[in-house]
Design an enzyme around this catalytic site. Structure first.
Site, PDB file in Angstrom:
ATOM      1  CE1 TYR A 277      -4.331  14.298   2.140  1.00 36.28           C
ATOM      2  CE2 TYR A 277      -4.298  12.120   1.133  1.00 36.28           C
ATOM      3  CZ  TYR A 277      -3.877  12.986   2.128  1.00 36.28           C
ATOM      4  OH  TYR A 277      -3.018  12.558   3.108  1.00 36.28           O
TER       5      TYR A 277
ATOM      6  CB  SER B 294      -0.878  -0.019   1.255  1.00 37.10           C
ATOM      7  OG  SER B 294      -1.919   0.912   1.168  1.00 37.10           O
ATOM      8  N   PRO B 295       0.386   2.357  -0.572  1.00 39.25           N
ATOM      9  CG  PRO B 295      -0.651   3.760  -2.098  1.00 39.25           C
ATOM     10  CD  PRO B 295      -0.869   2.494  -1.335  1.00 39.25           C
TER      11      PRO B 295
ATOM     12  CD  GLN C  40      -2.209   6.925  -3.162  1.00 38.10           C
ATOM     13  OE1 GLN C  40      -1.553   7.672  -2.444  1.00 38.10           O
ATOM     14  NE2 GLN C  40      -3.060   6.028  -2.679  1.00 38.10           N
TER      15      GLN C  40
ATOM     16  N   GLY D 133       0.434  -2.329   4.533  1.00 38.87           N
ATOM     17  CA  GLY D 133       1.221  -1.124   4.750  1.00 38.87           C
ATOM     18  C   GLY D 133       2.178  -1.324   5.904  1.00 38.87           C
ATOM     19  NE  ARG D 134       0.088   2.506  10.675  1.00 35.61           N
ATOM     20  CZ  ARG D 134      -0.896   3.034   9.980  1.00 35.61           C
ATOM     21  NH1 ARG D 134      -1.618   2.270   9.174  1.00 35.61           N
ATOM     22  NH2 ARG D 134      -1.177   4.318  10.057  1.00 35.61           N
TER      23      ARG D 134
ATOM     24  NE  ARG E 115      -5.739   3.679  -0.637  1.00 39.99           N
ATOM     25  CZ  ARG E 115      -4.843   3.299   0.276  1.00 39.99           C
ATOM     26  NH1 ARG E 115      -4.295   4.197   1.089  1.00 39.99           N
ATOM     27  NH2 ARG E 115      -4.460   2.041   0.383  1.00 39.99           N
TER      28      ARG E 115
ATOM     29  CB  CYS F 200       3.372   9.686   3.374  1.00 45.93           C
ATOM     30  SG  CYS F 200       1.965  10.199   2.378  1.00 45.93           S
TER      31      CYS F 200
END
Length: 397
Positions: free
Chosen positions: A186, A22-23, A99, A330-331, A234, A25
């Site tokens: 966003y 997953s994206p 992304q 992700g994590r 997404r 940042c």
């Protein structure tokens, strides 16, 4: 073969497995350009066996950055550093996507390790590439955030064009997938929500009107993106506010995005506002999987599940139950970049080390017999009954 390791074909792309990174940042770019950090950060997941790796949120406009050191594709010089990462990932047998995002009214914040607070307007205006918060209406994202400038028709056309231009650059960099970030509060997500969009024109009011920008960007990007390459979007399936964008809305939008040429809906949630009175989504194992399941079933579109999916059997169960087509980590991938290889072993898809990079697998295979013997000996030793250190003394007659 476990579902998790069955290939998936989307248009002209066949993914080796259903595991997606997953994206996340990183705030490690230099004026939007990828750095060695991105090569290592994304490259290690390719070594780790993921079928598809997605970059962090990559700004289509410098005004739409989340943080000062975000990746970008708003100018041509940003193509080559990303292409180097793409080429490395491809050489390891994985696919890679970018992304694309515009942070809108949530542009300009500190990295999480610095507190994550909104940057002040003066700080944003003094940057090398000045920022400006933009949105559908002059409504701030929450306490500490300045109100965005409401986009007029020219500003909206410019935002759409930025997505299209970044898509062309993504193709030039060799990416396999573009994911449009329409979630987390966003720019596009703020147009979707009635709590951020108070417009009275063709982009405000009814749900159909509020969806128009998302559909326009999807149509225009699909036209610019090669037909054989998949397009993801997404969504925040629920936006995290009372009486805001909800799951019913997301099902409708997913159907429309499918008609626009979107191939996969990436099902996230929340993020519209930073206010503490926002409606939270309870977080537990697989807490967003129900969103993926319903969108997949009712919109008849492939979905990607993400959020607290932590082990192979949990991921396999989601796919086996038809709740998603792809599993995004992700994590958990940060914690274990080799999660895919470990999952293959746990599910019996790789009893040896055949799926590992050969430069790793050969050494692990060499280590395996000795490690197995050592573990067997340790287990045998722990199972033996304990004996006294000296024989007992017989009683005196």
């Amino acid at each position: 073969m476990p579902f998790l390791f069955q290939p998936l074909t989307l248009r002209g792309l066949t993914l080796a497995n259903r595991i997606v990174i997953s994206p996340m940042c990183q705030h490690a770019a230099e004026r939007g350009h990828a750095t060695p950090w991105h090569m290592v950060h994304l490259g290690k997941f390719a070594l780790g066996g993921a079928g598809l790796i997605l970059t962090e949120s990559t700004a289509v406009d410098p005004r739409g950055r989340i943080g000062t050191a975000d990746l970008g594709l708003w100018k041509d010089s940003q193509i080559a550093p990303l292409k180097a990462v793409v080429d490395f990932v491809h050489a390891q047998g994985s696919a890679i996507g970018v992304q694309l995002a515009h942070a809108g009214r949530k542009a300009g914040s500190q990295p999480l390790w610095e507190g994550g607070a909104a940057l002040g307007d003066a700080r944003m205006a003094s940057d090398d590439e000045p920022w400006e918060r933009l949105g559908p209406s002059p409504l701030a994202a929450g306490p500490g955030w300045s109100a965005p400038r409401a986009l007029d028709a020219e500003g909206i056309a410019s935002a759409v064009a930025h997505f299209v231009d970044a898509t062309v650059r993504a193709d030039q960099a060799g990416f396999d997938v573009v994911e449009l970030h329409f979630g987390h509060g966003y720019l596009v997500a703020s147009f979707l929500s009635p709590n951020a969009n108070h417009r009275d024109d063709a982009l405000g009011g009814s749900r159909d009107n509020r969806m128009a920008l998302a559909q326009e960007i999807a149509r225009r990007v699909r036209a610019a993106w090669p037909a054989h390459k998949p397009l993801f979007a997404r969504l925040s399936a629920v936006d995290g506010t009372l009486d805001g964008w909800n799951l019913d809305d997301s099902v409708v939008l997913a159907r429309e995005l499918k008609r626009c040429g979107v191939d996969v809906i990436d099902c996230s949630s929340g993020g519209l506002t930073e206010e503490t009175r926002a409606l939270p989504v309870p977080r537990g194992l697989g807490f967003q999987v129900p969103f993926s399941e319903r969108i997949r079933r009712e919109a008849q579109v492939p979905t990607q599940a993400v959020g607290m999916i932590v082990d192979a059997r949990q991921a396999e169960a989601v796919l086996a139950a038809g709740q998603a087509d792809l599993i995004a980590l992700g994590r958990e991938a940060l914690f274990d970049p080799y999660w895919a290889h470990h999952a293959a072993a746990a599910l019996g898809a790789d009893p040896g080390y055949a799926r590992w990079p050969e430069r790793h697998g050969v050494w692990l295979a060499k280590r395996a017999p000795g490690l197995a013997r050592a573990r067997a000996e340790a287990a045998a030793a722990s199972a033996e009954p304990s004996l006294p250190s000296e024989p007992s003394q017989a009683p005196h007659p």
